[in-house]
Design a protein around this motif. Sequence first.
Motif, short mmCIF file in Angstrom:
data_model
loop_
_atom_site.label_atom_id
_atom_site.label_comp_id
_atom_site.label_asym_id
_atom_site.label_seq_id
_atom_site.Cartn_x
_atom_site.Cartn_y
_atom_site.Cartn_z
N ILE A 55 19.50 -43.48 22.76
CA ILE A 55 20.39 -42.32 22.81
C ILE A 55 21.81 -42.80 23.10
CG2 ILE A 55 20.91 -40.19 24.08
CD1 ILE A 55 17.90 -39.88 24.47
N THR A 56 22.74 -42.27 22.38
CA THR A 56 24.11 -42.79 22.50
C THR A 56 24.81 -42.28 23.76
OG1 THR A 56 25.00 -40.96 21.23
CG2 THR A 56 24.42 -42.94 20.00
N ARG A 57 25.80 -43.03 24.15
CA ARG A 57 26.60 -42.68 25.32
C ARG A 57 27.24 -41.29 25.18
NH1 ARG A 57 29.47 -45.50 29.47
NH2 ARG A 57 28.13 -47.27 29.03
N ASN A 78 29.34 -36.03 27.10
CA ASN A 78 29.94 -34.73 26.84
C ASN A 78 29.12 -33.55 27.32
OD1 ASN A 78 32.54 -35.10 25.65
ND2 ASN A 78 31.47 -36.16 23.98
N SER A 79 28.23 -33.80 28.28
CA SER A 79 27.38 -32.72 28.78
C SER A 79 27.67 -32.42 30.23
CB SER A 79 25.91 -33.14 28.66
OG SER A 79 25.66 -33.57 27.35
N ARG A 138 22.90 -41.44 34.27
CA ARG A 138 23.98 -41.66 35.24
C ARG A 138 24.89 -42.81 34.84
NH1 ARG A 138 20.67 -40.51 40.83
NH2 ARG A 138 20.99 -38.26 40.82
N SER A 139 24.30 -43.84 34.24
CA SER A 139 25.13 -44.98 33.86
C SER A 139 26.05 -44.65 32.68
CB SER A 139 24.25 -46.19 33.53
OG SER A 139 23.58 -45.96 32.31
#
Length: 213
Positions: free
Chosen positions: A74-76, A81-82, A108-109
């Motif tokens: 899953i991309t950063r 953006n959430s 979190r990272s």
Amino acid sequence: MEAIWLYQFRLIVIGDSTVGKSCLIRRFTEGRFAQVSDPTVGVDFFSRLVEIETGKRIKLQIWDTAGQERFRSITRAYYRNSVGGLLLFDITNRRSFQNVHDWLEEARSHVQPHTIVFMLVGHKCDLETQRQVTQQEAEKLSGAYGMRYIETSARDAINVEHAFTELTRDIFDLVRSGDITIQEGWEGVKSGFVPNVVHSSEEVTKSDRRCLC
Ligand code: GDP
Ligand code: MG
């Protein structure tokens, strides 16, 4: 008349593959249980309005993964953006519960410098006889993380509204208190939409406008 909403919150749903993320989102946004969902079909997001107090509506934009969770790819941007998220495990799948920690660390990272308000969700609670994770241990874990815990079923429509609404309320409270602020270039929270021409309910519009200030 077009819908009036105070804010738009962007939410994500994460957790192991097959825990029921897509079914939960679709139950909430489409009101039905889609028995078979293709993990590779990449519908980006689903939307729904929720009324958290009389006349106070929030537009939720809920992002689903398109099978990337299988490979933890899953991309950063998905996280960044959430503003809120449901962290799902399947109560009949102990492994998915053990992986909750990794999902949280991963989120979190990636989310810096923002934070995401998470809720822990034990899904498929209709399958009580196959349960592998007790409510007590899940509550203990969510307590350690400072999150709420809720058990849901997309199949039987148990607590689905409740999960999304409670999360929305928690985020709304943080926005109202100024702990979460709208920021340029960040999609997590967007300011509301009030139509220029209102054909009815002038009072609602006025009070909504006040809230926007
Ligand atoms: P995802 O990979 O996390 O998106 O999981 P899906 O939403 O695709 O669901 C995976 C499987 O779990 C499918 O076979 C669904 O029919 C099933 N499922 C999803 N939600 C529920 C539920 O609430 N109860 C039961 N019994 N099965 C569910
Ligand atoms: Mg899915």
